[in-house]
Design a protein around this motif. Sequence first.
Motif, short mmCIF file in Angstrom:
data_model
loop_
_atom_site.label_atom_id
_atom_site.label_comp_id
_atom_site.label_asym_id
_atom_site.label_seq_id
_atom_site.Cartn_x
_atom_site.Cartn_y
_atom_site.Cartn_z
N ALA A 35 31.37 0.12 15.47
CA ALA A 35 32.56 0.40 16.27
C ALA A 35 32.17 0.48 17.74
N ASN A 59 35.91 -2.98 15.71
CA ASN A 59 34.87 -2.89 14.68
C ASN A 59 34.38 -4.29 14.39
N CYS A 77 28.68 1.41 21.84
CA CYS A 77 28.73 1.54 20.38
C CYS A 77 28.91 3.02 20.06
N THR A 78 30.07 3.35 19.49
CA THR A 78 30.36 4.74 19.19
C THR A 78 30.05 5.11 17.74
N ASP A 79 29.90 4.10 16.89
CA ASP A 79 29.58 4.34 15.48
C ASP A 79 28.73 3.18 14.98
N GLN A 80 27.42 3.38 14.94
CA GLN A 80 26.51 2.30 14.55
C GLN A 80 26.68 1.90 13.09
N GLU A 81 27.02 2.83 12.25
CA GLU A 81 27.18 2.53 10.83
C GLU A 81 28.30 1.53 10.59
N HIS A 82 29.37 1.65 11.36
CA HIS A 82 30.53 0.76 11.20
C HIS A 82 30.67 -0.25 12.33
#
Length: 73
Positions: free
Chosen positions: A16, A27, A9-14
């Motif tokens: 991704a 995503n 997971c490279t972007d927890q908010e999105h």
Amino acid sequence: MNEKTVYTCTDQEHDAWVCGKCGYIENFEADGPEENGWRFCPACGREIVIADETSELTKKQWGWILGRFSRAE
């Protein structure tokens, strides 16, 4: 093919996630690959292993990911 790849997971908010072998990025609307029924990377066909479940392999994969997606000129 019995090879595995680490999905991170490279972007927890999105939500991704990136494949550690081929660089495929997905995503998810919620959660990660396992919760969405993914067992294999759709791009390279390798079996997915979640980064939290691996330690030594994760370090190698992060090095590759950061090197491949570095924005340094």
